[in-house]
Scaffold this motif. Structure first.
Motif, PDB file in Angstrom:
ATOM      1  N   ASN A 131      15.580  12.024 -17.283  1.00 45.96           N
ATOM      2  CA  ASN A 131      14.589  13.088 -17.379  1.00 45.96           C
ATOM      3  C   ASN A 131      14.173  13.346 -18.819  1.00 45.96           C
ATOM      4  N   ALA A 135      10.349  13.144 -20.276  1.00 48.49           N
ATOM      5  CA  ALA A 135       9.685  14.130 -21.134  1.00 48.49           C
ATOM      6  C   ALA A 135       9.078  13.466 -22.369  1.00 48.49           C
ATOM      7  N   LYS A 192      16.559  20.052 -15.058  1.00 44.77           N
ATOM      8  CA  LYS A 192      15.241  20.553 -14.685  1.00 44.77           C
ATOM      9  C   LYS A 192      15.403  21.809 -13.829  1.00 44.77           C
TER      10      LYS A 192
END
Length: 334
Positions: A131, A135, A192
């Motif tokens: 993740n 980003a 998240k």
């Protein structure tokens, strides 16, 4: 629009897989779509003497009529996903979004050492580093992977098309509210947001497309890894109460505490919950094991459920009384 979002109310491990499985069998949804983080969240399901551990596909796979979708907000482990599709025989009804991110060996390595492992208590599955790469706009996507060609679809389009046709859809969340990157016990959180809003964003549906939000609470609170846990009891006390558990993915001992009404109240607020599912009532009240009627519950168990409803101002519509999918009291039509 007949859509139901299922989310965890505490720190994960609430029994969402059992609830999703029950609703899939009972309500016969056309689609079950999974949001959340990735293979760091495991759901355990028991049905007809078999135990299943699911980390990538929706827990609704037991219903052969339900299409199993994974939204674009989820990062994938190719090995775990393809193994589950093969093991459960769902090749013709499993689909992932073109824009799902792909975990690779570098992510797993980064997740298994240093601060993430030692201080945060990460699962080592690579989801956080993947993740992070997403980003930074460097993460590889599912549409670039040849082995996924047969399983690729536009998941937001599929889900919204079903909702427009007023077909039943289950949206399955992972982890728990207080592991949310935004709303949890930072830094001891996942990578998240995993509240209902975040899960809906993961699968591509907007707020007006949600009918019901079912928040799942266990009859006591557990947590894997580091981070605060109010009124935590000792491992010895957990064993004495019969509350000792291990994580589905990590195999680590879960820490335990009594049901936390203040935490639950905040979780209701953060998720706009319309219904509550309570799991593992039989662990706290063994005399209630395997019951399927509320009227059969013991007085202390009924009082516990009533107290939850009185304090949280949301109806308890589903109650788990054992590990089997059908060890469930369904009060939705009462």
């Amino acid at each position: 629009m007949p859509s139901t979002v299922i989310v965890g109310g505490f720190y994960g491990d609430e029994g969402k897989g059992k609830i999703v499985s029950y609703l899939a069998m009972k309500d016969n949804p056309v689609i079950a779509v999974r949001g959340g983080v990735g293979p760091n969240a495991g759901h355990t399901i028991e049905h007809e003497g078999k135990k299943y551990k699911v980390r990538m596909l929706p827990s609704a796979f037991l219903n052969p009529n339900t299409r199993l979708l994974v939204g674009p907000g989820v990062v994938l482990s190719l090995e775990v996903l393809l193994k589950e599709i093969s093991e459960f025989g769902t090749q013709d009804r499993s689909f992932v979004d073109y824009q799902c991110g792909i975990i690779d060996d570098s992510h797993r390595t980064a997740d298994s050492q240093g601060r993430l492992k030692e201080s945060i208590g990460s699962t080592g599955t690579g989801t956080g580093p993947a993740n992070a790469d997403r980003a930074m706009r460097t993460l590889k996507l599912a549409k670039e992977i040849d082995s996924l060609a047969l399983y690729l679809d536009d998941i937001p389009n599929a889900v919204n098309f079903a909702l427009e046709r007023k077909e039943q859809v289950i949206v399955e969340g992972t982890q728990g509210t207080f592991l949310s990157l935004w709303h949890g016990t930072y830094p001891y959180v996942t990578s998240k947001d995993v509240t209902a809003s975040g899960i809906c964003a993961d699968v591509g549906i907007g707020p007006k497309s949600v009918d019901e939000v079912v928040i799942v609470f266990k009859s006591f609170v557990t947590r894997v890894g580091e981070g605060p846990l109010k009124n935590e009891i000792s491992p010895e006390q957990a064993v004495a109460k019969g509350w000792q558990e291990v994580g589905t993915v990590t195999g680590r001992q879960r820490r335990a505490a009594e049901f936390d009404f203040e935490l639950a109240k905040r979780s209701i607020m953060l998720n706009s919950a319309t219904q509550i599912a309570i799991t593992k009532l039989d662990v706290v009240y063994p005399e209630c094991a395997h019951m399927q009627s509320f009227s059969d519950l013991s007085s202390p168990a009924k009082y516990f459920i009533k107290t939850i409803e009185d304090k949280l101002k949301v109806p308890v519509t589903l109650i788990g009384t054992g590990p089997e999918v059908n060890d469930t009291i369904d009060r939705r039509n009462q």
